[in-house]
Design an enzyme around this catalytic site. Structure first.
Site, mmCIF file in Angstrom:
data_model
loop_
_atom_site.group_PDB
_atom_site.id
_atom_site.type_symbol
_atom_site.label_atom_id
_atom_site.label_comp_id
_atom_site.label_asym_id
_atom_site.label_seq_id
_atom_site.Cartn_x
_atom_site.Cartn_y
_atom_site.Cartn_z
ATOM 1 N N GLY A 33 4.436 0.192 -11.174
ATOM 2 C CA GLY A 33 4.555 0.974 -9.943
ATOM 3 C C GLY A 33 3.353 1.859 -9.750
ATOM 4 O O GLY A 33 2.307 1.657 -10.379
ATOM 5 N N ASN A 34 3.464 2.829 -8.882
ATOM 6 C CA ASN A 34 2.381 3.789 -8.694
ATOM 7 C C ASN A 34 2.981 5.141 -8.298
ATOM 8 O O ASN A 34 4.192 5.252 -8.114
ATOM 9 C CB ASN A 34 1.368 3.292 -7.656
ATOM 10 C CG ASN A 34 2.003 3.095 -6.300
ATOM 11 O OD1 ASN A 34 2.407 4.043 -5.652
ATOM 12 N ND2 ASN A 34 2.115 1.838 -5.845
ATOM 13 N N ARG A 35 2.144 6.142 -8.166
ATOM 14 C CA ARG A 35 2.632 7.518 -8.035
ATOM 15 C C ARG A 35 2.911 7.952 -6.601
ATOM 16 O O ARG A 35 3.148 9.131 -6.358
ATOM 17 C CB ARG A 35 1.639 8.472 -8.696
ATOM 18 C CG ARG A 35 1.654 8.381 -10.212
ATOM 19 C CD ARG A 35 0.456 9.090 -10.821
ATOM 20 N NE ARG A 35 0.237 10.417 -10.257
ATOM 21 C CZ ARG A 35 -0.918 11.059 -10.280
ATOM 22 N NH1 ARG A 35 -1.968 10.490 -10.830
ATOM 23 N NH2 ARG A 35 -1.017 12.255 -9.764
ATOM 24 N N SER A 36 2.897 7.033 -5.656
ATOM 25 C CA SER A 36 3.159 7.422 -4.260
ATOM 26 C C SER A 36 4.538 8.078 -4.124
ATOM 27 O O SER A 36 5.536 7.553 -4.611
ATOM 28 C CB SER A 36 3.095 6.183 -3.373
ATOM 29 O OG SER A 36 3.612 6.491 -2.101
ATOM 30 N N ALA A 101 2.454 2.259 -0.376
ATOM 31 C CA ALA A 101 1.455 2.047 -1.424
ATOM 32 C C ALA A 101 1.847 0.774 -2.178
ATOM 33 O O ALA A 101 2.644 0.810 -3.118
ATOM 34 C CB ALA A 101 1.406 3.253 -2.357
#
Ligand code: CTP
Length: 230
Positions: A33-36, A101
């Site tokens: 995943g990512n930090r959005s 994102a």
């Protein structure tokens, strides 16, 4: 008899706002995943609604309170889910705000069945690129697309210009990496004709809610123009 193809500039402009990250599964428990946080997209959705637009949200796995009580919302997990929702929904909207994102890679063959155990041999994950979504959408001449770019501070404008061309969007909201997860944004709007708009005298950080209202106001004249025969 009603004619659903007849253009109607009196009806509210319909905005579709994607927000939050995608989660690409590894096994049934883990993901890439990512930090959005999804916050900027949500603030834009609220500002567009305040301006009189009809707004549908497509939200990734983020924990913003109030998302699920939005009047018109659908959730996605993966980039494939988001692509599927957009394929169905986008033909019925005038404006797309592509703030999601999207993960850049997914695990080949995922999700692996069950839960990989800690004492198992550590898995070697083979990754494959996630295909471009916004740049491959079928978009009509009277639809307006706002892309996003998240970039290191000293590369924001150059990379946003590049993405504007590759993704065939009407403008790009360009943020520096510092805006991730935070409550503030230094967004600028980069246009195809070379203009760069800032929300104040310069591109200083300001509350995402304030920047979102500015973005909606700044893009609205171009939307009214492009979507006039909707
Ligand atoms: N985007 C997309 N499909 C992807 C990746 C990104 O539609 N597979 C969209 C995002 O929603 C955003 C814009 O493209 O509107 C730019 O996303 P960003 O993550 O900044 O850029 P990438 O294209 O992923 O490139 P990179 O990660 O190398 O900067």
């Amino acid at each position: 008899m009603t004619n659903t193809n007849k253009s109607n500039p009196e009806r509210p402009i319909r905005w579709l706002v994607t927000l939050g990250p995608t989660h690409e599964p590894i096994d049934q428990v883990r993901f890439i995943g990512n930090r959005s946080s999804g916050r900027m997209g949500f603030e834009i959705a609220k500002a567009a609604k305040e301006s009189g637009a009809q707004v549908r949200i497509l939200a990734g796995p983020c924990s913003l309170p109030k998302i699920d009580s939005w009047t018109d919302v659908a959730r996605f997990q993966t980039a494939a889910d988001l692509r599927k929702l957009l394929t169905t929904d986008w033909p019925n909207f005038d404006v797309l705000v592509m703030a999601a994102a999207v993960a850049d890679w997914r695990v080949v063959g995922a999700p692996l069945v069950g839960k990989i155990r800690r004492d198992a041999t550590p898995p070697v994950l083979q990754l494959e690129p996630v295909a471009e979504i916004v740049g491959n959408l079928q978009t009509r001449h009277n639809q307006f697309v706002v892309g996003f770019a998240l970039e290191p501070k000293d590369e924001v404008i150059a990379n946003a210009r590049q993405k504007l061309l590759v993704k065939k969007v009407d403008c790009i909201v360009a943020n520096s990496l510092e805006t991730l997860e935070g409550a503030q944004s230094d967004a600028r709007i980069v246009w195809g004709d070379g203009r760069i708009l800032t929300h104040g005298e310069s591109s200083e950080f300001a509350a995402k809610s304030k920047v979102a209202r500015w973005i909606v106001k700044a893009v609205s004249p171009s939307i009214t123009q492009k979507c006039r025969d909707r």
